[in-house]
Write a protein that holds these residues in place. Structure first.
Motif, short mmCIF file in Angstrom:
data_model
loop_
_atom_site.label_atom_id
_atom_site.label_comp_id
_atom_site.label_asym_id
_atom_site.label_seq_id
_atom_site.Cartn_x
_atom_site.Cartn_y
_atom_site.Cartn_z
N SER A 175 1.23 -1.34 0.17
CA SER A 175 -0.07 0.01 0.11
C SER A 175 0.85 1.47 0.00
O SER A 175 0.49 2.09 -0.62
CB SER A 175 -1.66 0.13 1.27
N VAL A 182 -0.21 6.89 -6.63
CA VAL A 182 -1.55 7.12 -7.41
C VAL A 182 -1.82 8.54 -6.50
O VAL A 182 -2.40 8.98 -7.81
CB VAL A 182 -2.35 6.58 -6.09
N ARG A 187 -4.53 6.53 -11.46
CA ARG A 187 -5.03 4.65 -11.33
C ARG A 187 -4.50 3.62 -12.34
O ARG A 187 -4.04 2.84 -12.03
CB ARG A 187 -5.98 4.60 -11.13
N SER A 190 -1.22 3.32 -10.65
CA SER A 190 -1.09 2.29 -9.82
C SER A 190 -1.09 0.67 -9.76
O SER A 190 -0.78 -0.02 -9.73
CB SER A 190 -2.61 2.31 -9.01
N ARG A 191 -2.14 0.93 -11.37
CA ARG A 191 -1.85 -0.78 -12.22
C ARG A 191 -0.52 -1.22 -12.25
O ARG A 191 0.11 -2.13 -12.16
CB ARG A 191 -3.09 -0.51 -13.25
N GLU A 476 -3.98 -4.84 -6.90
CA GLU A 476 -4.82 -3.93 -6.86
C GLU A 476 -6.31 -3.47 -6.18
O GLU A 476 -6.40 -2.49 -6.21
CB GLU A 476 -4.70 -4.00 -8.62
N TYR A 479 -5.57 -2.80 -2.78
CA TYR A 479 -5.59 -1.46 -2.40
C TYR A 479 -7.09 -0.51 -2.68
O TYR A 479 -6.67 0.45 -1.99
CB TYR A 479 -4.67 -1.05 -3.00
N SER A 480 -7.01 -0.65 -4.50
CA SER A 480 -8.18 0.87 -4.87
C SER A 480 -9.42 0.48 -3.78
O SER A 480 -9.94 1.40 -4.25
CB SER A 480 -7.74 0.41 -5.65
N GLU A 481 -10.16 -0.48 -3.83
CA GLU A 481 -10.93 -0.70 -3.26
C GLU A 481 -11.51 -0.88 -1.82
O GLU A 481 -12.74 -0.45 -1.22
CB GLU A 481 -11.73 -1.85 -3.83
N GLN A 487 -7.18 0.54 4.60
CA GLN A 487 -6.29 -0.04 3.54
C GLN A 487 -5.61 -1.01 3.59
O GLN A 487 -5.15 -2.21 3.71
CB GLN A 487 -5.29 0.73 3.26
N CYS A 570 -16.62 6.03 -4.89
CA CYS A 570 -15.03 5.52 -5.00
C CYS A 570 -13.68 6.32 -5.64
O CYS A 570 -12.46 6.36 -5.31
CB CYS A 570 -14.83 4.80 -6.22
N ASP A 574 -9.80 7.13 -4.24
CA ASP A 574 -8.42 6.71 -4.99
C ASP A 574 -7.34 8.20 -4.72
O ASP A 574 -6.30 7.68 -4.55
CB ASP A 574 -9.27 6.33 -6.38
#
Length: 576
Positions: A175, A182, A187, A190-191, A476, A479-481, A487, A570, A574
């Motif tokens: 994280s 991020v 995003r 981040s991927r 991913e 972390y993102s959701e 987190q 969301c 992020d």
């Protein structure tokens, strides 16, 4: 409590020029990736030959006791992951949690290295206890008292501290590294970070398998464990040296306690009512506890709880994939020992400590080195996916979501275990026709089918491909959701569930090894030629297929819900 100004998010000190943020974000992410590679090299350096180390003349633990200690260490390194995430969220913050974990890692690995030489063992473990003299055993079946394990308290303490440090780094460094990307790059950065994070993990595994494990087996364990200490020390130095360019965030207060109370309130209202009537503060407990510091309101608590309820089913249905994934470290290895292992280094005795000796004076390759097939495919495909495949799909607006990639990864895991089952069926046909070759591995003789071990390569490759599509997007997604204040804990739960999958796979093997089970073959003396391991593989494939369909249904509902009102919150998570 620190003043409000001290608890604000700290931007990097060195990113001041107009083009600085992007450049320093990449530098910060690269520092995190290097720390991850060094930590993974140290972790695999400890775990790869732990059984051999405990089974050596230094301690004289038998194989079962040494294997049990290794399983405790590996299991704890996954199951303790939520603890480190919760501490970071609630009290320490990710940066401080990682720094303290690396310091604990350095101390525990130094303790393990100290037991590798005589004076260190005497200092931390005492003298080796002498075996008491007694009458000779009159028959081979008479019971023998099991000796006390030498140095067990010191070794178990060191291994558990190592597991705690490794699990904390595993749940927080991921994280923390994503935070560096991020904030300024969006995003898609981040991927890409998660792709390269997994690549660095496998670089660490290659370093450990090819260098550290080789030195431990062929030179001495003191030098091998000394290298692991050096890797941790270098990782600690790099992390502290890069601190000025890191984005660090203060602990916002973990919502784990709030989530547990909300879960109790929603699932067991009667039990919650009894608890609340005994509590003098009633339902005002949660806001009162958070009153000294800013935090989510009760409404935000409920919203985050609803998000958590939607995330957990997705993560739980990934557990059967982990059951399949960890087969490459257990039953795949066992299957390989019963396939014909080709000769290498013929008549080259200096390799006898690492090679698997067969009949005569020829030598065999270590079967465990087939794990490199899994590692190599990840090292090759991650850059291809990051630089070629993903940009092409993104330009064509065909880039699948993380959940769609996870479903595809489950398919490749299913294909791997099916291929393993087909190979096992073919192997058993040779066994039933009594077409076997004997090969000596260590002190044991295995009666193998005349099928080359290279037939196992496809199943290892398929597992490697499944990692790219299941494990990386899984990180991913987690972390993102996840809600921002949870987190660290959610990442810890993600890794914990992978450990649960490993334990479930081991439990299934133990269950099928009972009398009457498919894997019950006591007359084989370590061989599996009277076992039906092919049925075990096909059972795993069936479990994976059924849960993959369930996962697709749950993921579809999650994505449809994300397109509704939930999707409005969301982006705020992020942007953090």
């Amino acid at each position: 409590m620190p003043p409000p100004r001290a608890r604000e998010e700290r931007r990097p000190l060195l990113a001041r020029r107009p083009r600085g943020p992007r450049r320093w974000r990449r530098t910060a992410a690269a520092a995190v990736l290097l720390v991850e590679a060094l930590e993974r090299a140290a972790f695999f350096g400890v775990s790869a030959n732990l059984v051999l180390y405990l089974n050596s003349a230094r301690f004289h633990w038998d194989g079962q006791q040494a294997s049990r200690a290794a399983l405790v260490f590996l299991g704890a390194s996954y199951l303790l992951a939520p603890v480190g995430g919760w501490l970071a969220d609630a009290y320490l913050g990710r940066h401080r949690a990682i720094a303290l974990s690396l310091l604990l890692y350095l101390s525990a690995s130094s303790l393990l290295a100290a037991t590798a030489f005589l004076d260190g063992r005497r200092s931390f473990c005492g003298e080796v206890p002498e075996s008491p003299l007694g009458p000779a055993c009159p028959s081979p079946d008479c019971p023998r008292a099991s000796p006390t394990l030498y140095c067990a308290p010191t070794l178990y303490s060191g291994l558990l501290l190592l597991a705690l440090a490794a699990s904390s780094i595993r749940s927080n460094l991921t994280s923390f590294g994503a935070d560096q990307q991020v904030m300024d790059l969006g995003r898609h950065a981040s991927r890409r970070f998660f792709n390269w994070l997994y690549w660095s993990i496998n670089v660490g595994a290659v370093m450990s398998l090819l260098v550290v494990a080789f030195i431990q087996q062929n030179v001495n364990f003191l030098l091998g464990y000394g290298i692991t200490v050096g890797c941790v020390g270098l990782a600690f130095f790099i992390f502290l040296f890069a601190t000025p360019i890191f984005i660090t965030k203060p602990p916002t207060g973990s919502q784990v306690s709030s989530m547990l109370k909300l879960a109790l309130q929603n699932c067991c209202p009667r039990l919650w009512h009894r608890h609340s009537t005994r509590d003098s503060q009633g339902t005002q407990t949660l806001p009162a506890q958070r009153s000294p510091q800013p935090g989510p309101t009760p409404q935000e608590d409920m919203a985050n709880f609803q998000v958590l309820v939607k995330i957990l089913p997705v993560m739980v249905t990934l557990v059967p994939y982990w059951m399949v994934y960890f087969q490459m470290q257990s039953t795949y290895v066992l299957q390989g020992l019963h396939l014909h292992i080709p000769n290498i280094f013929p008549e080259y005795p200096s390799n006898s400590s690492v090679a698997l000796r067969a009949e005569g004076s020829s030598y065999k390759i270590p079967e465990a080195w087939l794990l490199l097939a899994n590692v190599v495919v990840v090292l090759i495909l991650v850059p291809v996916k990051d630089h070629l495949l993903d940009p092409l799909l993104l330009r064509c607006q065909l880039l699948p979501s993380a959940l769609q990639k996870m479903a595809l990864g489950m398919f490749f895991g299913f294909a791997s275990v099916v291929v393993a089952g087909g190979l096992e069926m073919e192997r058993l046909q040779y066994i039933h026709r009594n077409e076997t070759v004997s090969q000596q591995i260590g002190k044991n003789v295995y009666y193998a089918a005349p099928l080359s071990i290279w037939w196992q390569v496809p199943q290892y490759l398929l597992i490697g491909i499944s990692e790219i599509f299941a494990s990386i997007p899984g990180l991913e997604f987690a972390y993102s959701e996840a809600p921002r204040s949870m987190q660290g804990a959610i990442m810890g739960i993600f890794f914990c569930l992978s450990g649960v999958g490993s334990l479930l796979g081991s439990s299934l093997v133990a269950l099928l090894s009972l009398p009457g089970g498919w894997l019950y073959c006591p007359k084989d003396f370590g061989n599996i030629n009277n076992c039906r391991m092919d049925l075990y593989f096909f059972l795993l494939a069936s479990i994976q297929a059924a849960t993959a369909l369930l996962f697709i249904w749950i993921a579809g509902r999650y994505e449809r819900a994300a397109q509704g009102p939930v999707s409005q919150s969301c982006p705020s998570r992020d942007r953090g």
